[in-house]
Design a protein around this motif. Structure first.
Motif, PDB file in Angstrom:
ATOM      1  N   HIS A 136       0.857  -1.168  -0.017  1.00  0.00           N
ATOM      2  CA  HIS A 136       0.120  -0.122  -0.126  1.00  0.00           C
ATOM      3  C   HIS A 136       0.788   1.373   0.049  1.00  0.00           C
ATOM      4  O   HIS A 136       0.569   2.328  -0.795  1.00  0.00           O
ATOM      5  N   ALA A 175       2.584   1.474  -3.294  1.00  0.00           N
ATOM      6  CA  ALA A 175       1.700   2.209  -4.429  1.00  0.00           C
ATOM      7  C   ALA A 175       1.339   3.594  -4.301  1.00  0.00           C
ATOM      8  O   ALA A 175       1.448   4.368  -5.277  1.00  0.00           O
ATOM      9  N   GLU A 191       2.115   6.426  -7.061  1.00  0.00           N
ATOM     10  CA  GLU A 191       1.131   7.233  -7.263  1.00  0.00           C
ATOM     11  C   GLU A 191       1.471   8.954  -7.223  1.00  0.00           C
ATOM     12  O   GLU A 191       1.148   9.591  -8.243  1.00  0.00           O
ATOM     13  N   ASP A 208       0.194   4.990 -12.464  1.00  0.00           N
ATOM     14  CA  ASP A 208      -1.269   4.729 -12.120  1.00  0.00           C
ATOM     15  C   ASP A 208      -1.417   3.615 -10.912  1.00  0.00           C
ATOM     16  O   ASP A 208      -0.599   2.738 -10.989  1.00  0.00           O
ATOM     17  N   ALA A 209      -2.017   4.077  -9.825  1.00  0.00           N
ATOM     18  CA  ALA A 209      -1.778   3.351  -8.628  1.00  0.00           C
ATOM     19  C   ALA A 209      -2.401   2.080  -8.803  1.00  0.00           C
ATOM     20  O   ALA A 209      -2.153   0.943  -8.451  1.00  0.00           O
ATOM     21  N   GLU A 210      -3.752   1.903  -9.750  1.00  0.00           N
ATOM     22  CA  GLU A 210      -4.315   0.425 -10.116  1.00  0.00           C
ATOM     23  C   GLU A 210      -3.542  -0.298 -10.637  1.00  0.00           C
ATOM     24  O   GLU A 210      -3.183  -1.557 -10.546  1.00  0.00           O
ATOM     25  N   ARG A 211      -2.844   0.101 -11.767  1.00  0.00           N
ATOM     26  CA  ARG A 211      -1.675  -0.578 -12.810  1.00  0.00           C
ATOM     27  C   ARG A 211      -0.575  -1.013 -11.701  1.00  0.00           C
ATOM     28  O   ARG A 211      -0.158  -2.129 -11.835  1.00  0.00           O
ATOM     29  N   ARG A 221      -0.962  -1.688  -8.434  1.00  0.00           N
ATOM     30  CA  ARG A 221      -1.009  -2.995  -7.846  1.00  0.00           C
ATOM     31  C   ARG A 221      -1.109  -4.020  -8.646  1.00  0.00           C
ATOM     32  O   ARG A 221      -0.916  -5.091  -8.001  1.00  0.00           O
ATOM     33  N   ARG A 222      -1.541  -3.966  -9.923  1.00  0.00           N
ATOM     34  CA  ARG A 222      -1.638  -5.174 -10.588  1.00  0.00           C
ATOM     35  C   ARG A 222      -0.021  -5.641 -10.729  1.00  0.00           C
ATOM     36  O   ARG A 222       0.066  -6.943 -10.738  1.00  0.00           O
TER      37      ARG A 222
END
Length: 223
Positions: free
Chosen positions: A141, A144, A148, A153-156, A158-159
């Protein structure tokens, strides 16, 4: 474009938890910034895990030393205090309360950020906050969040962290560094023509840049 205008790639093999990398990369940046043609130089950070067998669960520096070397942790603490004094003398924050853990995921994220043109920006932000004691880069977390903050991109992110992307790129960096003569970090390679190991003084990095790129216009005018 003349030789004096050509871009120069400066590659730095580094690891997040390496205190000498922290000091060395700041010295390198200072050497570049002293030049009137500083914008010619592109710094690219390359992956090298100092301890690829480190556990993923964070531990103290003392615990990591005892696990790896045995003996008395006072040895590593004394060395840490010396580096702390040196770093602070150069205006760098340096906490002795940092955690230690496996850095493979951080390196995978470095390669993702590099594809976005943000590799050096991300790693510098992580390293500065890590050594200041302001971030735990082994927490997904927090990792990320920092990613960010520098524009990823935070979602990318995380992936990437949840999967195994860029694992081979991390290993390839290590192999490539070894082929160039790397045995430890930091390891600086300028334009794939000259290299220097260890955290050198800014003046030494400046001489390395002069050797490859020639003196900057201001330095040339003084000569």
């Amino acid at each position: 474009m003349g030789v004096q205008d050509a871009s120069v790639v400066v590659e730095v093999w580094t690891d997040l938890g390496c205190p000498w990398c922290y000091v060395g990369t700041h010295r390198l940046r200072a050497a570049i910034d002293r030049r009137s043609d500083a914008d010619r130089f592109e710094v690219r950070l390359r992956s090298f895990e100092l301890n690829p067998d480190a556990p993923r669960e964070p531990e103290t520096i003392e615990s990591a030393f005892i696990r790896s070397h045995g003996g008395d942790a006072s040895v590593v603490l004394e060395a840490e205090r010396r580096i702390q004094a040196l770093a602070r003398s150069e205006g760098l924050a340096f906490s002795l309360d940092r955690l230690n853990a496996n850095t493979f995921d951080v390196h995978r994220l470095l390669h993702h950020a590099g594809e976005q043109g943000l590799g050096t920006v991300l790693f510098t932000a992580l390293k500065d906050q890590f050594f200041a004691g302001a971030v735990n880069p082994f927490d997904g977390h927090e990792l990320a969040r920092v990613a960010e903050s520098v524009g990823l991109d935070a979602e990318r992110v995380r992936r990437v962290l949840a999967g195994g992307e860029y694992a081979e790129a991390v290993r390839a960096d290590r192999r490539e560094g070894a082929a160039l003569g790397l045995t430890g970090v930091p390891f600086v390679v300028v334009d794939r023509r000259v290299a220097v190991p260890g955290a050198q003084p800014a003046g030494v990095y400046g001489e390395l840049l002069d050797q490859v790129a020639g003196p900057s216009s201001e330095a040339a005018a003084r000569d």
